[in-house]
Scaffold this motif. Structure first.
Motif, mmCIF file in Angstrom:
data_model
loop_
_atom_site.group_PDB
_atom_site.id
_atom_site.type_symbol
_atom_site.label_atom_id
_atom_site.label_comp_id
_atom_site.label_asym_id
_atom_site.label_seq_id
_atom_site.Cartn_x
_atom_site.Cartn_y
_atom_site.Cartn_z
ATOM 1 N N HIS A 161 -1.787 1.951 0.162
ATOM 2 C CA HIS A 161 -2.724 1.228 -0.691
ATOM 3 C C HIS A 161 -3.968 0.886 0.125
ATOM 4 C CE1 HIS A 161 -0.081 0.738 -4.109
ATOM 5 N NE2 HIS A 161 0.882 0.513 -3.259
ATOM 6 N N TYR B 218 -6.991 -2.924 0.292
ATOM 7 C CA TYR B 218 -6.083 -3.899 -0.300
ATOM 8 C C TYR B 218 -6.747 -5.249 -0.517
ATOM 9 C CZ TYR B 218 -4.895 -5.931 4.320
ATOM 10 O OH TYR B 218 -4.930 -6.555 5.546
ATOM 11 N N ILE C 20 2.188 -5.508 -0.410
ATOM 12 C CA ILE C 20 0.979 -5.714 -1.205
ATOM 13 C C ILE C 20 1.229 -5.284 -2.646
ATOM 14 C CG2 ILE C 20 -1.426 -5.024 -1.510
ATOM 15 C CD1 ILE C 20 -1.020 -6.834 0.878
ATOM 16 N N LEU D 200 -7.458 -4.829 -4.086
ATOM 17 C CA LEU D 200 -6.228 -4.866 -4.867
ATOM 18 C C LEU D 200 -5.719 -6.297 -5.002
ATOM 19 C CD1 LEU D 200 -3.987 -3.236 -6.289
ATOM 20 C CD2 LEU D 200 -2.836 -3.087 -4.082
ATOM 21 N N ASP E 211 2.686 -1.962 3.182
ATOM 22 C CA ASP E 211 1.843 -1.839 1.996
ATOM 23 C C ASP E 211 2.626 -2.044 0.708
ATOM 24 O OD1 ASP E 211 -0.427 -1.479 3.440
ATOM 25 O OD2 ASP E 211 -0.486 0.695 3.239
#
Length: 472
Positions: free
Chosen positions: A106, A109, A233, A112, A230
């Motif tokens: 990802h 982030y 996340i 995100l 990740d």
């Protein structure tokens, strides 16, 4: 359906000769080495099967020799599967490959995290998350981001590293314990759940929804392990959508969730527009006649001297079956229809605009129309093959509804995941929308152009203020 289990057995038999913890350390180092490259889906496949099959009680003396034989055999195995999949359905192979590669890492982030942080800030959603998870979404983010930051550096930590001190506030010990409950799974449970999940058919390298994704940390003997930080996340953000059952219609959160995504896209547009001073307007409400109810324009409207851009934001997610190779036809066509409906809606609004029927938005004939559909999730629906499928369906819908099909050729639509839009929208504002899409159509935007563009960081300051500063 092809069964690849017999082809896999030689690799499995070598893995059985390894020690699970020593092998995980080697894999962790290999994945982070600049000299030793390993493709993401092969690394994840190896991680899963080390957990499932590595049986040696201690590290074997010839560990490196075994390891050096496993990797080429694994690549050969993967190549055979890839060849078989391409022969079956090359379009579907490309789609699943793209989804799989994205899932393994990802990027951006900060964006995100703040995307979902913005959506979850809605009071109804925030209250629902706290009720379902047993802690506030901000506490969950804070504790999870701490886990992410430390597991980027090392594979293993004692559990006491996270639980020996009460930091108070959002990082209170009770919140850290609850976060670990949500994200952690015992090793033996992970092994058994993986064995129940893994398939050896065409979906052998497709692992969306697997237990090592939904529980990125496993616990063994007082130690915590995380091979894929990740995924932490992902669980804090998109994973919370599923964990808190936000998509269940009984909770009546669809509008709040969609409004939060629209709000986030608006924040992104404002941050980019600060340098260019285009007109960026939110959705406007209008009415064609007294008999009809209120109509709504696109979620965002951008006007430049040369273009009018309608952006429609969609939070509808691809279902898990649509991401698999084997059964995708059962649901992917239905899922893509949501994209078709969104695109058709944009053209309908444009027709109302071109008839000068939207107050506050006067029709200017020389402006080119740019219709964009933006999805919350990475569908890879923006690829040429998927857009072609959607375009064909839009044409069929136009014919069925008696709409002007010439609009489709004159103003072709484009779909973006918000991840990609956050990058490309900066290029669009910089070049101008008409020039950007002209260059894109003619193949005049090179990889070097994209890499060298001076992108702005959207949320670095907010990340510092909301999370880092509060830890201090």
């Amino acid at each position: 359906m092809t069964d690849f289990y017999e082809d896999f057995k030689p690799v499995r038999n070598r893995i059985r000769r390894l020690n699970v913890f020593s092998s995980l350390n080697i894999l962790f180092s290999t994945m982070r080495s600049k000299k030793l490259a390993i493709i993401p889906e092969a690394a994840e496949f190896l991680y899963i099967h080390i957990l499932m099959y590595a049986e040696a009680p201690i590290t074997p003396k010839n560990e490196i020799e075994i390891w050096n034989k496993i990797l080429p055999e694994l690549y050969q195995f993967k190549d055979r599967i890839t060849a078989a999949q391409i022969d079956k359905d090359v379009w579907r192979w490309m789609h699943t490959m793209s989804l799989n590669q994205l899932k393994a890492s990802h990027n951006y982030y900060f964006n995100l995290v703040f995307r979902y942080y913005t959506i979850f800030a809605d009071p109804k959603i925030a209250e629902h998350i706290e009720e379902r998870l047993g802690l506030s979404y901000k506490s969950y983010f804070m504790c999870g981001l701490w886990l992410h930051s430390v597991f980027l550096e090392k594979l293993t930590y004692p559990k006491t590293h996270f639980t020996r001190k009460d930091h108070g506030g959002e990082m209170a010990l009770v919140h850290m314990h609850r976060t670990l409950e949500l994200l952690t799974i015992p090793l033996e449970k992970l092994k058994s759940d993986l064995k129940a999940s893994v398939t050896y058919d065409d979906d052998i390298f497709i692992t969306q929804g697997y237990p090592h994704v939904t529980h990125p940390v496993f616990e063994n003997g007082g130690l915590l392990y995380c091979m894929y930080p990740d995924y932490l996340i992902f669980q804090l953000t998109a994973g919370t959508y599923y964990l808190a059952d936000i998509g269940n219609n009984e909770h009546q959160l669809a509008k709040a969730f969609g409004d939060g995504f629209e709000r986030y896209v608006g924040i992104v547009l404002d941050k980019v527009n600060a340098q260019y001073h285009f007109s960026v307007k939110p959705e406007t409400v209008y009415q064609l006649n007294r008999k009809q109810g209120q109509l709504r324009s696109s979620d965002w409207i951008i006007e430049t001297d040369e273009a009018i851009v309608f952006i429609e934001c969609k939070t509808k997610k691809l279902r898990l079956s649509s991401k698999n190779f084997t059964n995708y036809q059962e649901t992917l066509n239905e899922d893509l229809q949501h994209m078709v409906n969104a695109a058709v809606q944009l053209y309908k609004v444009y027709q109302h605009y071109s008839d000068d029927r939207i107050p506050g938005l006067p029709y200017i004939p020389n402006k080119k129309f740019v219709p964009l559909v933006v999805t919350l999730e990475d569908w890879f629906a923006g690829g040429p093959d998927t857009d072609k499928v959607i375009q064909e369906r839009i044409e069929a819908a136009f014919i069925e509804k008696g709409l002007d099909t010439s609009l489709l050729k004159k103003y072709p639509f484009k779909s973006y995941s918000v991840n990609q839009l956050e990058l490309d929208i900066q290029l669009m504002f910089s070049c101008g929308f008409v020039e950007y899409f002209r260059r894109l159509h003619n193949g005049e935007i090179s990889t070097e152009d994209r890499e060298n563009f001076p992108y702005i960081d959207y949320f670095e300051e907010e990340y510092e203020r909301e999370f880092i500063a509060s830890l201090r």
